[in-house]
Design a protein around this motif. Structure first.
Motif, PDB file in Angstrom:
ATOM      1  N   GLU A  70       0.826  -1.213   0.000  1.00  8.58           N
ATOM      2  CA  GLU A  70       0.000   0.000   0.000  1.00  8.58           C
ATOM      3  C   GLU A  70       0.858   1.261   0.000  1.00  8.58           C
ATOM      4  O   GLU A  70       1.982   1.261   0.514  1.00  8.58           O
ATOM      5  CB  GLU A  70      -0.890   0.033   1.256  1.00  8.58           C
ATOM      6  CG  GLU A  70      -1.819  -1.142   1.411  1.00  8.58           C
ATOM      7  CD  GLU A  70      -2.946  -1.146   0.405  1.00  8.58           C
ATOM      8  OE1 GLU A  70      -3.365  -0.059  -0.037  1.00  8.58           O
ATOM      9  OE2 GLU A  70      -3.410  -2.242   0.051  1.00  8.58           O
ATOM     10  N   ASP A  71       0.306   2.342  -0.512  1.00  7.19           N
ATOM     11  CA  ASP A  71       0.933   3.663  -0.511  1.00  7.19           C
ATOM     12  C   ASP A  71       0.945   4.191   0.932  1.00  7.19           C
ATOM     13  O   ASP A  71      -0.112   4.367   1.531  1.00  7.19           O
ATOM     14  CB  ASP A  71       0.102   4.567  -1.426  1.00  7.19           C
ATOM     15  CG  ASP A  71       0.553   6.020  -1.471  1.00  7.19           C
ATOM     16  OD1 ASP A  71       1.298   6.463  -0.582  1.00  7.19           O
ATOM     17  OD2 ASP A  71       0.114   6.715  -2.403  1.00  7.19           O
ATOM     18  N   ILE A  72       2.142   4.430   1.477  1.00  3.84           N
ATOM     19  CA  ILE A  72       2.225   4.959   2.852  1.00  3.84           C
ATOM     20  C   ILE A  72       2.792   6.373   2.903  1.00  3.84           C
ATOM     21  O   ILE A  72       2.914   6.940   3.978  1.00  3.84           O
ATOM     22  CB  ILE A  72       3.040   4.038   3.784  1.00  3.84           C
ATOM     23  CG1 ILE A  72       4.498   3.942   3.321  1.00  3.84           C
ATOM     24  CG2 ILE A  72       2.383   2.668   3.908  1.00  3.84           C
ATOM     25  CD1 ILE A  72       5.464   3.476   4.386  1.00  3.84           C
ATOM     26  N   GLY A  73       3.168   6.927   1.758  1.00  4.96           N
ATOM     27  CA  GLY A  73       3.700   8.282   1.770  1.00  4.96           C
ATOM     28  C   GLY A  73       4.505   8.607   0.539  1.00  4.96           C
ATOM     29  O   GLY A  73       4.598   7.819  -0.405  1.00  4.96           O
ATOM     30  N   LYS A  74       5.110   9.799   0.569  1.00  2.00           N
ATOM     31  CA  LYS A  74       5.896  10.308  -0.562  1.00  2.00           C
ATOM     32  C   LYS A  74       7.312  10.629  -0.083  1.00  2.00           C
ATOM     33  O   LYS A  74       7.497  11.260   0.954  1.00  2.00           O
ATOM     34  CB  LYS A  74       5.245  11.576  -1.107  1.00  2.00           C
ATOM     35  CG  LYS A  74       5.965  12.166  -2.287  1.00  2.00           C
ATOM     36  CD  LYS A  74       5.170  13.302  -2.870  1.00  2.00           C
ATOM     37  CE  LYS A  74       5.888  14.599  -2.604  1.00  2.00           C
ATOM     38  NZ  LYS A  74       5.251  15.757  -3.194  1.00  2.00           N
ATOM     39  N   PHE A  75       8.289  10.193  -0.872  1.00  6.08           N
ATOM     40  CA  PHE A  75       9.686  10.510  -0.555  1.00  6.08           C
ATOM     41  C   PHE A  75       9.952  11.972  -0.850  1.00  6.08           C
ATOM     42  O   PHE A  75       9.570  12.486  -1.900  1.00  6.08           O
ATOM     43  CB  PHE A  75      10.639   9.604  -1.342  1.00  6.08           C
ATOM     44  CG  PHE A  75      10.692   8.216  -0.786  1.00  6.08           C
ATOM     45  CD1 PHE A  75      11.549   7.905   0.251  1.00  6.08           C
ATOM     46  CD2 PHE A  75       9.856   7.230  -1.276  1.00  6.08           C
ATOM     47  CE1 PHE A  75      11.580   6.630   0.797  1.00  6.08           C
ATOM     48  CE2 PHE A  75       9.878   5.956  -0.741  1.00  6.08           C
ATOM     49  CZ  PHE A  75      10.745   5.650   0.298  1.00  6.08           C
ATOM     50  N   ILE A  76      10.606  12.653   0.094  1.00  5.22           N
ATOM     51  CA  ILE A  76      10.948  14.072  -0.078  1.00  5.22           C
ATOM     52  C   ILE A  76      12.446  14.253  -0.311  1.00  5.22           C
ATOM     53  O   ILE A  76      12.926  15.375  -0.409  1.00  5.22           O
ATOM     54  CB  ILE A  76      10.476  14.905   1.133  1.00  5.22           C
ATOM     55  CG1 ILE A  76      11.091  14.391   2.429  1.00  5.22           C
ATOM     56  CG2 ILE A  76       8.944  14.915   1.198  1.00  5.22           C
ATOM     57  CD1 ILE A  76      10.898  15.313   3.621  1.00  5.22           C
ATOM     58  N   ALA A  77      13.165  13.143  -0.397  1.00  6.31           N
ATOM     59  CA  ALA A  77      14.597  13.158  -0.703  1.00  6.31           C
ATOM     60  C   ALA A  77      14.941  11.813  -1.347  1.00  6.31           C
ATOM     61  O   ALA A  77      14.245  10.816  -1.134  1.00  6.31           O
ATOM     62  CB  ALA A  77      15.418  13.364   0.562  1.00  6.31           C
ATOM     63  N   ASP A  78      16.013  11.797  -2.135  1.00  4.59           N
ATOM     64  CA  ASP A  78      16.499  10.547  -2.706  1.00  4.59           C
ATOM     65  C   ASP A  78      17.014   9.649  -1.576  1.00  4.59           C
ATOM     66  O   ASP A  78      17.570  10.138  -0.588  1.00  4.59           O
ATOM     67  CB  ASP A  78      17.646  10.801  -3.676  1.00  4.59           C
ATOM     68  CG  ASP A  78      17.227  11.570  -4.916  1.00  4.59           C
ATOM     69  OD1 ASP A  78      16.019  11.711  -5.175  1.00  4.59           O
ATOM     70  OD2 ASP A  78      18.136  12.039  -5.638  1.00  4.59           O
ATOM     71  N   VAL A  79      16.827   8.336  -1.748  1.00  8.00           N
ATOM     72  CA  VAL A  79      17.332   7.350  -0.791  1.00  8.00           C
ATOM     73  C   VAL A  79      17.966   6.225  -1.597  1.00  8.00           C
ATOM     74  O   VAL A  79      17.323   5.659  -2.481  1.00  8.00           O
ATOM     75  CB  VAL A  79      16.209   6.762   0.094  1.00  8.00           C
ATOM     76  CG1 VAL A  79      16.787   5.813   1.135  1.00  8.00           C
ATOM     77  CG2 VAL A  79      15.389   7.847   0.753  1.00  8.00           C
ATOM     78  N   ASN A  89      13.232  11.780   5.204  1.00  6.36           N
ATOM     79  CA  ASN A  89      13.145  11.609   3.755  1.00  6.36           C
ATOM     80  C   ASN A  89      11.804  11.054   3.274  1.00  6.36           C
ATOM     81  O   ASN A  89      11.638  10.783   2.091  1.00  6.36           O
ATOM     82  CB  ASN A  89      14.306  10.749   3.234  1.00  6.36           C
ATOM     83  CG  ASN A  89      14.421   9.409   3.927  1.00  6.36           C
ATOM     84  OD1 ASN A  89      13.469   8.906   4.503  1.00  6.36           O
ATOM     85  ND2 ASN A  89      15.614   8.837   3.872  1.00  6.36           N
ATOM     86  N   LEU A  90      10.845  10.921   4.184  1.00  6.18           N
ATOM     87  CA  LEU A  90       9.534  10.386   3.837  1.00  6.18           C
ATOM     88  C   LEU A  90       8.456  11.137   4.604  1.00  6.18           C
ATOM     89  O   LEU A  90       8.586  11.350   5.812  1.00  6.18           O
ATOM     90  CB  LEU A  90       9.458   8.895   4.190  1.00  6.18           C
ATOM     91  CG  LEU A  90       8.131   8.186   3.944  1.00  6.18           C
ATOM     92  CD1 LEU A  90       7.807   8.125   2.462  1.00  6.18           C
ATOM     93  CD2 LEU A  90       8.158   6.788   4.546  1.00  6.18           C
ATOM     94  N   LYS A  91       7.429  11.547   3.900  1.00  5.45           N
ATOM     95  CA  LYS A  91       6.289  12.229   4.528  1.00  5.45           C
ATOM     96  C   LYS A  91       4.999  11.516   4.185  1.00  5.45           C
ATOM     97  O   LYS A  91       4.808  11.092   3.047  1.00  5.45           O
ATOM     98  CB  LYS A  91       6.197  13.700   4.053  1.00  5.45           C
ATOM     99  CG  LYS A  91       7.373  14.562   4.449  1.00  5.45           C
ATOM    100  CD  LYS A  91       7.443  14.771   5.944  1.00  5.45           C
ATOM    101  CE  LYS A  91       8.617  15.634   6.301  1.00  5.45           C
ATOM    102  NZ  LYS A  91       8.984  15.593   7.677  1.00  5.45           N
ATOM    103  N   THR A  92       4.105  11.444   5.142  1.00  4.87           N
ATOM    104  CA  THR A  92       2.781  10.891   4.904  1.00  4.87           C
ATOM    105  C   THR A  92       2.003  11.810   3.979  1.00  4.87           C
ATOM    106  O   THR A  92       2.246  13.016   3.955  1.00  4.87           O
ATOM    107  CB  THR A  92       2.028  10.671   6.222  1.00  4.87           C
ATOM    108  OG1 THR A  92       0.745  10.099   5.926  1.00  4.87           O
ATOM    109  CG2 THR A  92       1.811  11.979   6.974  1.00  4.87           C
ATOM    110  N   LYS A  93       1.069  11.246   3.243  1.00  4.23           N
ATOM    111  CA  LYS A  93       0.194  12.043   2.387  1.00  4.23           C
ATOM    112  C   LYS A  93      -1.096  12.434   3.116  1.00  4.23           C
ATOM    113  O   LYS A  93      -1.942  13.084   2.567  1.00  4.23           O
ATOM    114  CB  LYS A  93      -0.146  11.280   1.114  1.00  4.23           C
ATOM    115  CG  LYS A  93       1.055  11.042   0.214  1.00  4.23           C
ATOM    116  CD  LYS A  93       0.666  10.242  -1.010  1.00  4.23           C
ATOM    117  CE  LYS A  93       1.877   9.968  -1.881  1.00  4.23           C
ATOM    118  NZ  LYS A  93       1.531   9.064  -2.991  1.00  4.23           N
TER     119      LYS A  93
END
Length: 95
Positions: A70-79, A89-93
């Protein structure tokens, strides 16, 4: 049987969850996919606390995090593959 370091719930997931205390950078982890009990190895690039996530492949900023299939969020930085995934580096939507 060896105790797994990382659990992945579904083959579609791009992150797994650390299930051992004191995981250190450079550890070759035993990773188990709970959907079918398959396994693979992955080297962690950082010290990662229990309950935190690790990237299963290189992930770009803007990509969707998939856990439990399942989709748990969006990456805000490369990993990078084997990198620590958390609030830096990860934020919830959800908000």
């Amino acid at each position: 049987m060896t105790t797994p370091h990382l659990l992945v719930h579904d083959h579609k997931d791009n992150v797994g969850v650390v299930v051992v205390e004191g995981l250190k950078a450079g550890t070759k982890m035993l990773c188990v996919v709970t959907h079918d009990n398959s396994s693979f190895e992955l080297e962690t690039k950082a010290d990662v606390p229990i309950g935190h996530k690790i990237a299963l492949s290189d992930i770009n900023s803007g990509d969707t995090a998939i856990k439990y299939g399942e989709d748990i969020g969006k990456f805000i930085a490369d990993v990078g593959k084997g990198g620590h995934v958390h609030t830096h580096n990860l934020k919830t939507k959800r908000w």
